[in-house]
Design a protein around this motif. Structure first.
Motif, PDB file in Angstrom:
ATOM      1  N   SER A 161      -9.894   2.441  -4.308  1.00 42.54           N
ATOM      2  CA  SER A 161      -8.971   2.990  -5.308  1.00 42.54           C
ATOM      3  C   SER A 161      -7.772   2.085  -5.506  1.00 42.54           C
ATOM      4  O   SER A 161      -7.245   1.505  -4.549  1.00 42.54           O
ATOM      5  CB  SER A 161      -8.506   4.386  -4.883  1.00 42.54           C
ATOM      6  N   LEU A 163      -3.848   1.363  -6.539  1.00 44.46           N
ATOM      7  CA  LEU A 163      -2.561   2.045  -6.431  1.00 44.46           C
ATOM      8  C   LEU A 163      -1.445   1.080  -6.775  1.00 44.46           C
ATOM      9  O   LEU A 163      -1.627  -0.144  -6.722  1.00 44.46           O
ATOM     10  CB  LEU A 163      -2.372   2.643  -5.044  1.00 44.46           C
ATOM     11  N   LYS A 165       2.667   0.047  -6.155  1.00 47.41           N
ATOM     12  CA  LYS A 165       3.847   0.193  -5.294  1.00 47.41           C
ATOM     13  C   LYS A 165       4.856  -0.902  -5.630  1.00 47.41           C
ATOM     14  O   LYS A 165       4.524  -2.090  -5.539  1.00 47.41           O
ATOM     15  CB  LYS A 165       3.467   0.075  -3.807  1.00 47.41           C
ATOM     16  N   PHE A 170      -2.423  -2.728  -5.760  1.00 46.05           N
ATOM     17  CA  PHE A 170      -3.245  -2.897  -4.569  1.00 46.05           C
ATOM     18  C   PHE A 170      -4.554  -2.151  -4.767  1.00 46.05           C
ATOM     19  O   PHE A 170      -4.649  -1.217  -5.568  1.00 46.05           O
ATOM     20  CB  PHE A 170      -2.534  -2.332  -3.339  1.00 46.05           C
ATOM     21  N   ASN A 172      -7.043   0.019  -2.284  1.00 45.05           N
ATOM     22  CA  ASN A 172      -7.172   0.582  -0.946  1.00 45.05           C
ATOM     23  C   ASN A 172      -8.639   0.550  -0.548  1.00 45.05           C
ATOM     24  O   ASN A 172      -9.485   1.141  -1.211  1.00 45.05           O
ATOM     25  CB  ASN A 172      -6.651   2.015  -0.901  1.00 45.05           C
ATOM     26  N   SER A 175      -8.937   2.006   4.443  1.00 43.64           N
ATOM     27  CA  SER A 175      -7.584   2.393   4.875  1.00 43.64           C
ATOM     28  C   SER A 175      -6.591   1.242   4.865  1.00 43.64           C
ATOM     29  O   SER A 175      -5.543   1.318   5.495  1.00 43.64           O
ATOM     30  CB  SER A 175      -7.632   3.022   6.282  1.00 43.64           C
ATOM     31  N   LEU A 176      -6.925   0.171   4.172  1.00 43.93           N
ATOM     32  CA  LEU A 176      -6.027  -0.979   4.085  1.00 43.93           C
ATOM     33  C   LEU A 176      -5.664  -1.224   2.625  1.00 43.93           C
ATOM     34  O   LEU A 176      -6.539  -1.292   1.764  1.00 43.93           O
ATOM     35  CB  LEU A 176      -6.700  -2.220   4.674  1.00 43.93           C
ATOM     36  N   ASP A 177      -4.360  -1.345   2.354  1.00 45.41           N
ATOM     37  CA  ASP A 177      -3.898  -1.650   0.997  1.00 45.41           C
ATOM     38  C   ASP A 177      -3.898  -3.164   0.816  1.00 45.41           C
ATOM     39  O   ASP A 177      -3.096  -3.879   1.431  1.00 45.41           O
ATOM     40  CB  ASP A 177      -2.498  -1.092   0.764  1.00 45.41           C
ATOM     41  N   ASN A 267     -10.045   3.872 -11.567  1.00 50.01           N
ATOM     42  CA  ASN A 267     -10.568   4.408 -10.308  1.00 50.01           C
ATOM     43  C   ASN A 267     -11.850   5.212 -10.491  1.00 50.01           C
ATOM     44  O   ASN A 267     -12.517   5.539  -9.519  1.00 50.01           O
ATOM     45  CB  ASN A 267      -9.509   5.262  -9.606  1.00 50.01           C
TER      46      ASN A 267
END
Length: 990
Positions: A161, A163, A165, A170, A172, A175-177, A267
């Motif tokens: 996905s 995102l 910031k 980024f 994801n 569990s890592l951006d 996404n």
């Protein structure tokens, strides 16, 4: 070689390894400094405490070498710990990791920059990345094997996905951006842009700013840009663009909403595969390719630490990398807080020799007075000149205490030209352990083992097969890379052009599988004599094992590895040959480690105490003569090396091995037990896919493990339940490491569950459990013998040439297994109380009486703690004798002479005599006896060196002893020497 230290260089007398993590911080270490000082420890030996991946339990997954790990404590906490050490005159050795960094953490800002900017990153050369790999689709990209399933499936399940910031985008994944290439974000910003324009007047400043940002991104240099000026431009402009976008989103909610809606569209929708096309297209534009983690075995294009995808190698040979990564370390040395360094995995470095010299040079620069500040331009030049002058005067000049983690194989020695004080002690550990194994029973154990497992394969053949397996599975990408590199070399010469890629790759695999050591150390185009021998041996063996292959392919590979260029070779050809040889060196080590330590050691189980890091399980024991010879060699070349009996990487705790060693003296007893236990437990085993579970080799390993790790004394239900849990966890790891019936790559859960069911039934705490009843007598017997061998082991470590090293918690009985079992938190409060009680009792009754009491209560481990306390404090008081003293083997006479190891250390007129028993099982004959007194030792007599007098003090018990004369020699009857305590340290100072 007489090693010369810089005046003020600290040489430890005894080190103690501490494992820092969130469960054991600087503040907790500070609390036990006084205890360790009382114990006799001179230096803390600290695991890495620079920034590591969040939650790390070991610290080797470093993310930033320039700051402290916040989970361990602040710099103020560290300063308090350092002050506590300094106040007691203690030093600190730091475990430094120069080979790799963790790349699965947002805190690794260098790696994140590489992912954002690809080859154009300012840190692109920091990591060992092949930007032009064999797989052309990965050109100028990094393979990121993060995903738990195939990329397309993960994508269409909605597990990737986008995102936003603070002005950046980024993806994801796992569990890592992961940052996106800023220029590729045009796909996001321009999606539905015409619709957005309808909401604003043409000259609206908000729209104008957005369009200006789009224009700036269009003109941003691409991530494949390698021109330094363009790289700087990209680095500068992308940050400006991020700030502008962040400000625009903050000031203009419609723009923020626009981006959020676009991200939602990118996404996709789970269940609608085509809805992920935009995200897929965007990800294809990145300087990386997300992939299933299994893809790494064949297509990885960054060098890893062994086969661990999350640990990427850094190019320490690059001066910029060296300078950047050593800033904090050198500051701590300059401040006097770090007084020694342990270098992790030195074999992973491109050129260990050059790195170690650079490190010593840097350490010298922190300690020389009158130099400019390190940041001044002339500092490096001044330091280099000073170092070269001193080194020219004495090639053994060593300005700082540095040891390296280096595993030495049979007959291999640490290169004398390395500017270090030695290794971390695996070599000594195996040399020492070997003398507690009865080598005369090697053939008997062959028969027992091969009959039980129904096999005949020798150790060397197992190791050869498993190294090939590693290269075919977890490290095949590295082998393929070497194959293509060698193929490119062969294509440049008409005499070798017809060698095929497949044949060259196969030859490489065969030679590495036959390589007798971890690696060679070619540098600057020079080949050491030893390295020449290793390469010749490996090539010859590989050729013999492959008679169907064209021998000239092996001849070609040997020529390249030995840098035997043809006369007509161009400079480019010579450079290519040299680069191949250097890369080859960096791969043989990981293959040996994975094939031997992490595979063969779990497959060849003849006697598990031999299956230790740096060990040679094919060799059944070590003679006392060899042990003495190795000690003499150490005095000559590396007198201040570390001496270990346990580390965070050892396969078994230091008091597990002596128990298993005892089996080597009891082949008949062991054989009868195995036959009986198999019969008793046959119905408890099951089958999986028509295969018996566990197989014979696994069952053989299981029984030895139980004998070695079984807790002392009576076991309460909670302790027993914990122990059984540890055994289950260990067995699953052992089975997966063996890669026979299951593995880490492809866990066979059905098989593993069947093995655990067997273990649960075998260890069921049932009063009618026949196995436990029949297991107990042999377990108690080997535990009895093992305790005395353990006392001998720790005494010999504390008195042999070198610096004794203690792994955390091992001052009491250590019955742990391989990590993570051996990294459990240590109960220091109990140890502090125990030492305090021992000191109080000593003041009341004296050392001799206290040892007599502790012999009766030996199962609680207090006797080991007290022995260490007495010996280390004596050693600290006689530091010069042990640091610089000579070494003389002593040979006992009499019926039990083979059961004692003894030597003398001396400096000036001072002499120390050390004596300790070995092969205790056959010495005693039965488990109800102790290895003390005339009844056991009979007429056995230890002659002492001439000319140093006859009066001695046993520094362990404070007894005054007088030597006797027998058969023309002055010495000590062992029954008298070992009257109450089966180890002795005699001191004579005329």
């Amino acid at each position: 070689m007489d090693q010369e230290a810089l005046p003020g260089t600290r040489i430890p007398t005894a080190t103690y390894r501490l494992q820092f993590n969130s469960g054991f911080r600087f503040s907790q270490a500070q609390e036990i400094v006084s205890y360790l000082h009382d114990l006799g420890i001179s230096d803390l030996y600290c695991s890495s405490y620079v920034a590591a991946k969040e939650g790390s339990i070991h610290g080797y997954d470093v993310v930033n070498q320039t700051v402290f790990n916040r989970e361990i404590g602040t710099e103020e906490d560290f300063a308090r710990l350092s002050g506590e050490l300094e106040g007691r005159g203690m030093g600190q050795i730091l475990d430094f990791v120069p080979n790799h960094m963790c790349v699965e953490s947002p805190d690794n800002i260098w790696w994140m920059d590489v992912l954002e900017n690809g080859p154009s990153s300012l840190y692109a050369t920091f990591f060992d990345i092949d930007w032009q790999p064999v797989k052309k689709e990965l050109t100028d990209k990094v393979l990121l094997p993060l995903l738990g399933d195939q990329y397309g499936r993960v994508l269409e399940r909605g597990e990737l996905s986008l995102l936003y910031k603070d002005g950046a985008f980024f993806v994801n994944a796992a569990s890592l951006d992961i940052p996106l290439d800023p220029k590729s974000c045009l796909l996001i910003l321009t999606h539905r842009l015409d619709t957005l324009k309808e909401q604003f007047a043409p000259e609206d400043p908000t729209l104008t700013e957005l369009l200006s940002i789009v224009t700036a991104l269009q003109h941003l240099p691409g991530f494949t840009e390698r021109d330094p000026e363009k790289q700087q431009e990209r680095h500068r402009e992308k940050e400006i663009i991020k700030k502008r976008l962040a400000q625009l989103c903050q000031d203009a909610p419609p723009i923020r909403s626009f981006l959020e809606e676009n991200l939602a569209e990118f996404n996709g929708v789970k269940g609608e595969p085509r809805s992920f096309d935009r995200l897929d297209a965007l990800l294809l534009e990145q300087p990386y390719r997300l992939s299933y983690w299994r893809v790494a075995t064949e297509e990885i294009n960054y060098r890893r630490f062994f086969d661990i995808n999350s640990l990427a190698a850094i190019r320490m040979e690059d001066k910029a990398v060296f300078d950047k990564t050593h800033v904090l370390l050198f500051r701590l040395i300059r401040e006097g807080k770090v007084t020694g360094i342990r270098i992790d995995h030195v074999d992973g470095l491109y050129d260990p020799y050059r790195y170690l010299h650079a490190l010593q040079k840097g350490c010298l620069g922190q300690r020389l007075p009158g130099l400019p500040a390190p940041e001044e331009p002339e500092w490096a030049e001044r330091v280099s000149a000073e170092y070269d002058i001193r080194l020219a005067g004495n090639p053994a000049f060593r300005p700082f205490y540095i040891v390296c983690e280096k595993i030495l194989m049979k007959g291999e020695q640490l290169p004398e030209e390395w500017p270090v004080y030695g290794t971390t002690g695996y070599d000594f550990m195996n040399q020492l352990n070997g003398i507690f194994i009865d080598s005369e029973n090697a053939r008997a154990f062959d028969r027992i083992y091969y009959r039980f497992v129904r096999g005949t394969e020798e150790f060397q053949e197992v190791m050869y097969r498993k190294k090939k397996l590693v290269m075919e599975v977890s490290l095949s990408g590295e082998a393929n890379m070497l194959g293509h590199q060698l193929n490119n070399i062969s294509e440049r010469d008409r005499l070798t052009r017809d060698f095929t890629l497949n044949s060259l790759t196969r030859a490489i695999i065969e030679v590495i599988a036959c390589f007798p050591v971890y690696r060679t150390y070619l540098n600057s185009g020079e080949v050491r004599d030893k390295d020449n021998q290793y390469i010749e041996s490996a090539v010859s063996k590989a050729r013999r094992k492959n008679p169907a292959m064209n021998a000239s392919i092996f001849d070609f590979l040997r020529s390249v590895l030995l840098l035997k260029y043809p006369d007509y070779a161009s400079e480019e050809d010579r450079r290519n040959w040299f680069n191949f040889a250097m890369r080859f060196q960096q791969i043989t080590g990981p293959v040996m480690a994975k094939g031997l330590e992490d595979t063969t050691f779990y497959v060849y189980n003849r006697l598990l105490s031999l299956n230790e890091v740096g060990g040679a399980p094919g060799r059944f024991g070590t003679t006392r003569e060899a042990f003495h010879g190795q000690n003499l060699e150490r005095v000559k070349n590396f007198p201040h090396t570390l001496l270990a009996t346990a580390t965070h990487d050892t396969k078994r705790g230091e008091d597990v091995r002596p128990r298993i060693d005892a089996l080597s003296e009891l082949p008949d007893r062991w054989h009868r037990a195995l036959v009986r236990w198999r019969a008793v437990n046959r119905k408890k085993g099951g089958s999986f896919e028509n295969q018996p579970v566990p197989d014979g080799n696994e069952e053989y390993l299981f029984y030895q493990t139980l004998l070695g790790a079984w807790p002392h004394g009576e076991i309460d239900p909670q302790t027993y339940d914990t122990f059984c849990g540890r055994i289950r966890e260990y067995l699953i790891k052992a089975l997966r490491e063996a890669k026979v019936n299951t593995s880490w790559v492809s866990p066979n859960q059905g098989y593993e569950e069947a093995v655990l069911a067997f273990v649960n039934e075998v260890l069921a705490p049932d009063p009618d459990n026949v196995f436990l009843k029949e297991f107990a007598p042999l377990q108690r017997e080997v535990a009895h013998y093992g305790m005395f061998s353990s006392l001998s082991q720790v005494l010999l470590k504390m008195t042999s040439p070198g610096v004794p090293d203690f792994y955390q918690g091992c001052e009491l009985w250590d019955l742990s297994l391989v990590d993570p079992d051996n990294r459990r938190q240590v109960d220091y409060a109990a140890r502090v109380r125990a030492l305090s009680r021992l000191k109080e009792r000593e003041a009341q009754v004296g050392a001799r009486e206290l040892f007599r009491e502790l012999m009766e209560e030996r199962e609680n481990g207090m006797i080991k703690l007290y022995l260490i306390y007495r010996c280390l404090n004596f050693r600290r008081g006689q530091a010069e004798l042990f640091r610089d003293g000579d070494y003389h083997p002593l040979e006992a006479r009499g019926a039990k002479a083979r059961h004692v190891v003894s030597f003398a250390r001396g400096a000036g007129r001072k002499r120390v005599i050390v004596a300790a028993p070995r092969l205790v099982a056959t010495l005693l004959g039965r488990p109800d006896r102790l290895p003390v007194g005339d009844e056991v030792w009979g007429d056995t007599f230890l002659p002492l060196p001439h000319g140093i007098g006859a009066r001695y003090r046993n520094v362990l018990t404070d007894e005054e002893l007088l030597a006797e004369e027998r058969h023309g020699a002055l010495g000590m009857p062992l029954g008298h020497l070992f009257q109450e305590l089966p180890v002795a340290v005699l001191f004579n100072e005329p």
